[in-house]
Each structure stands twice: as C-alpha cells, then as structure tokens.
Design an enzyme around this catalytic site. Sequence first.
Site, PDB file in Angstrom:
ATOM      1  N   SER A 128      31.752  43.273   8.285  1.00 42.17           N
ATOM      2  CA  SER A 128      30.791  42.337   9.350  1.00 42.17           C
ATOM      3  C   SER A 128      29.431  41.928   8.749  1.00 42.17           C
ATOM      4  CB  SER A 128      30.291  43.357  10.072  1.00 42.17           C
ATOM      5  OG  SER A 128      29.439  43.152  10.962  1.00 42.17           O
ATOM      6  N   TYR A 153      26.833  52.638  11.469  1.00 37.95           N
ATOM      7  CA  TYR A 153      28.198  51.646  11.654  1.00 37.95           C
ATOM      8  C   TYR A 153      28.129  50.518  10.362  1.00 37.95           C
ATOM      9  CZ  TYR A 153      30.324  47.198  12.885  1.00 37.95           C
ATOM     10  OH  TYR A 153      31.167  46.270  12.762  1.00 37.95           O
ATOM     11  N   LYS A 157      30.500  49.922   6.928  1.00 46.58           N
ATOM     12  CA  LYS A 157      30.949  48.495   6.383  1.00 46.58           C
ATOM     13  C   LYS A 157      30.480  48.196   4.911  1.00 46.58           C
ATOM     14  CE  LYS A 157      33.143  47.550  10.194  1.00 46.58           C
ATOM     15  NZ  LYS A 157      34.721  47.661   9.956  1.00 46.58           N
ATOM     16  N   LEU A 204      27.037  41.391  23.946  1.00 49.24           N
ATOM     17  CA  LEU A 204      26.615  40.001  25.025  1.00 49.24           C
ATOM     18  C   LEU A 204      27.600  39.441  25.889  1.00 49.24           C
ATOM     19  CD1 LEU A 204      24.214  38.395  26.024  1.00 49.24           C
ATOM     20  CD2 LEU A 204      24.856  36.839  24.375  1.00 49.24           C
ATOM     21  N   GLY A 301      16.766  47.567  16.244  1.00 50.00           N
ATOM     22  CA  GLY A 301      17.654  47.159  15.195  1.00 50.00           C
ATOM     23  C   GLY A 301      18.369  45.913  15.265  1.00 50.00           C
TER      24      GLY A 301
HETATM   25  C1  WQD Z   1      24.246  39.582  20.593  1.00 47.58           C
HETATM   26  C2  WQD Z   1      22.955  38.986  20.917  1.00 47.58           C
HETATM   27  C3  WQD Z   1      21.605  40.872  21.611  1.00 47.58           C
HETATM   28  C4  WQD Z   1      23.729  42.336  24.925  1.00 47.58           C
HETATM   29  C5  WQD Z   1      26.947  43.634  16.929  1.00 47.58           C
HETATM   30  C6  WQD Z   1      27.228  44.226  15.584  1.00 47.58           C
HETATM   31  C7  WQD Z   1      28.363  43.576  14.706  1.00 47.58           C
HETATM   32  C8  WQD Z   1      29.611  43.396  15.636  1.00 47.58           C
HETATM   33  C9  WQD Z   1      29.146  42.609  17.090  1.00 47.58           C
HETATM   34  C10 WQD Z   1      31.370  44.768  15.762  1.00 47.58           C
HETATM   35  C11 WQD Z   1      21.842  39.661  20.510  1.00 47.58           C
HETATM   36  C12 WQD Z   1      21.655  40.135  22.772  1.00 47.58           C
HETATM   37  C13 WQD Z   1      23.328  41.722  23.863  1.00 47.58           C
HETATM   38  C14 WQD Z   1      22.810  42.400  26.177  1.00 47.58           C
HETATM   39  C15 WQD Z   1      21.518  40.647  25.057  1.00 47.58           C
HETATM   40  N1  WQD Z   1      29.795  44.698  16.031  1.00 47.58           N
HETATM   41  N2  WQD Z   1      22.021  40.746  23.929  1.00 47.58           N
HETATM   42  N3  WQD Z   1      21.821  41.757  25.976  1.00 47.58           N
HETATM   43  O1  WQD Z   1      24.110  42.998  17.961  1.00 47.58           O
HETATM   44  O2  WQD Z   1      24.948  40.412  17.112  1.00 47.58           O
HETATM   45  O3  WQD Z   1      26.208  42.409  16.704  1.00 47.58           O
HETATM   46  O4  WQD Z   1      28.116  43.355  17.660  1.00 47.58           O
HETATM   47  O5  WQD Z   1      32.150  44.407  15.627  1.00 47.58           O
HETATM   48  O6  WQD Z   1      28.619  44.009  13.474  1.00 47.58           O
HETATM   49  O7  WQD Z   1      25.910  44.239  14.782  1.00 47.58           O
HETATM   50  O8  WQD Z   1      26.190  41.606  18.953  1.00 47.58           O
HETATM   51  O9  WQD Z   1      26.756  41.043  21.325  1.00 47.58           O
HETATM   52  O10 WQD Z   1      25.447  43.085  20.956  1.00 47.58           O
HETATM   53  O11 WQD Z   1      24.244  40.906  20.862  1.00 47.58           O
HETATM   54  O12 WQD Z   1      20.346  40.130  25.121  1.00 47.58           O
HETATM   55  O13 WQD Z   1      23.223  43.107  27.377  1.00 47.58           O
HETATM   56  O14 WQD Z   1      22.919  39.463  22.499  1.00 47.58           O
HETATM   57  O15 WQD Z   1      20.082  41.262  21.543  1.00 47.58           O
HETATM   58  O16 WQD Z   1      20.639  39.015  20.367  1.00 47.58           O
HETATM   59  P1  WQD Z   1      25.273  41.947  17.839  1.00 47.58           P
HETATM   60  P2  WQD Z   1      25.769  41.814  20.516  1.00 47.58           P
END
Ligand code: WQD
Length: 347
Positions: A128, A153, A157, A204, A301
């Site tokens: 990742s 997590y 990785k 997201l 984070g």
């Molecule tokens: C994306 C953006 C949030 C939810 C993580 C792991 C990565 C992989 C994918 C496993 C960010 C914003 C999110 C919400 C929001 N994990 N957001 N409201 O954190 O980039 O990556 O998930 O395979 O290894 O680090 O992905 O989709 O959680 O967030 O505003 O309800 O959307 O702050 O900017 P992330 P995400």
Amino acid sequence: MSSKSVLVTGGLGFIGSHTVVALQKEGYKVVIIDNLSNSSIDVLGGITQITGKTPEFENLDLRDKEAVKNFFEKYPDIEDVIHFAASKAVGESVINPLLYYENNIATLVYLLQELNKKPNARFIFSSSCTVYGQADELPITENAPVKKAESPYGNTKQIGEEILQDTCKTNLHFKAIALRYFNPIGAHPTAEIGELPIGTPQNLIPFITQTAIGKREELSVFGDDYPTEDGTAIRDYIHVMDLAEAHVKALKRLIDAKEKSNYEVFNLGTGKGNSVLEVIKSFEKVSGEKLPYKVVGRREGDIISAYADTTKANEDLGWKADRSLDDALKSAWKWQKVVRKREEEEN
Ligand code: WQD
C-alpha cells in the site's frame, strides 16, 4: 502460459475477486484461499457469472500453519501466488494491533516457508502507498522513503515488504513483486462483484454510495482546512479493474523472467490526484444524485495528499491505468444499486 494454477489468497475479497476475473480472462487457472472473514461465498458465483469459470476454492485460514502446509501438499504444482489475504482497516488496527500482526505477518511467513521449499516460486504481495506516509515530494515514486507507519496496519505492510526482501536475498530462486496500491475504488462493470464493506464503511467511496442509496444520513468530509486548492485532502483513486489487470502484468513479468532483480516494487495508481470535493462532484455528475454532506474535523492520521508517479509500472509492467474517476464512480454506483436490490429481496 503456465498450465499450472495460480494461488490467489483473499481471492473472494474486493481486489482479490477482481484479480481472479482478470487472471481467468487471460487463461490462467485459479485456486482461491479465503477464510470468509471479510468476504462472502456469493462472490464465487459472481466470478463465475462474469467469466463462466468457477475457480477452485479452499475455505482455509492462513493463520493455521498446518493447514497451509497441507494445502501445498494437496496442490504440489502451485508455484505462483498472489497474496491479498490480510486485515486492512486502519482504525481497527490501532484498537487491535495483535490481530493485525498475527493475521498480516504470521500468515505471510507460513506461506513463504512453504514456497521456499520449491525450486522456483513467484510471489506478488499486496502492499500500500500507506508505507510512504505523507511523502515529501509529489507525485510519489518507488524511491520515496518509507516512513514510520501511522498505524499497525501500515506497519504490517512495511514489515511484509521487509520479510519479502530478506527472503529474496537468501533465496535467488524466489522472485517477488510488491505492489503499492493507492486508493482502489469501483466495481466490475457487470456489477456481479464489487466492494462489500462490513458494517460502517471506513473508506470514502462506499460511504458515498451508501449515503446516495439512503443507507447513511450524510457523508462527513474529514476536514476542508488542508493546504490544497479546495481545502480537502487529495488521493489517487484507481479503478479496481485497472488494479486487477496490473496484477496479471506483474505475474507475467515474473513468469517471463523479465524482472531486473528477484525483488521489485511498483506503485499502482492513475498518477492523478483528486480531492474529496472533486470526488463528490464527479459522483453527483455520473449518478445524477445530490450527495448530502457536511464538513467536520480532520480524521486522525490522514495525510494531505498522495498520488503516484506511474513511470516504473508503465515502463516495466507495460501497464497503465486507463479508466477515469467517472468510470470508477459510475461502476461503484451501479454495484451499490445491485447490493441494495439484493438486500431488499433478502428482507
Ligand atoms: C480517502 C479520503 C479521507 C471517508 C486508506 C488506507 C489505504 C487503503 C485505502 C486499504 C481521505 C476522506 C474518507 C469519509 C472522508 N487501505 N474521507 N469521509 O485513508 O486514503 O487510505 O484506505 O487497502 O492503505 O490508508 O482512504 O477512503 O479512507 O479516505 O472525508 O467518510 O477521503 O479523509 O482524505 P485513505 P479513505
């Protein structure tokens, strides 16, 4: 084309199932190991619907060292493994780190111990972009420094990649590629398979589609005070089918022995960053739905911005993501509507 089967661990999961479809499309025979802890046996039917071929399936927990050994005795010809099976919720890993170290590290060691007995083995590891933390330079190349993980997590990785490197150093017949995913999103265009988050989605896109379908009240946008154009955080959202196809390219590279060393790392992204607000706008355009959302505080984070430099994957894998953010969100929405219909039929 090798007549032998390819083992896909976690092959009923989100990225695993799409990769199984891509492998079968290229004529590979597939054996899936999955313990169904974060997936459903129905995914096997979805794969069969798409390709007309049902992969062999072993309901097996890789934490059972004896079961892993028995598996390779049952399938002595398998020497190609694509390893997805792992826990992947960042927040959960902070609350329950030992679950993550057991499920993501011990299982990797048991697999590698069996593969190390073989004269030739080829291994593709699901890593990742989280290993980079907030990179100092954008776009992010594979030479960007790996930073201290922000979560157990992310640490699993980083440790997983180190374990692979050490294994490759001591066994030149063992070849491995680590694929550092950016943000996988979307679903197969047939909507036969897609992302199936259990409980409240952490990521997201599933939160957006569940909000649009009426399962969630509104989306919380985690912060609009980032130093970006619209204040919301930027990520590299890659269609899961582009990601799946990259795995087939990586496997071919290993089978054709085109690799430059027996351990290689590739970033898998589109090379383009999109902010949360841009994703919302794109979703509203492709779905025709108005998305209710409110801006709240930043999530602990989270990094400001991450998107890939895809040069190495383009050149060495001969792969490039060619589906757009709109394509991915359209497929995610189509899938969400199928899931909702199934839920209504079940109730
Ligand atoms: C994306 C953006 C949030 C939810 C993580 C792991 C990565 C992989 C994918 C496993 C960010 C914003 C999110 C919400 C929001 N994990 N957001 N409201 O954190 O980039 O990556 O998930 O395979 O290894 O680090 O992905 O989709 O959680 O967030 O505003 O309800 O959307 O702050 O900017 P992330 P995400």
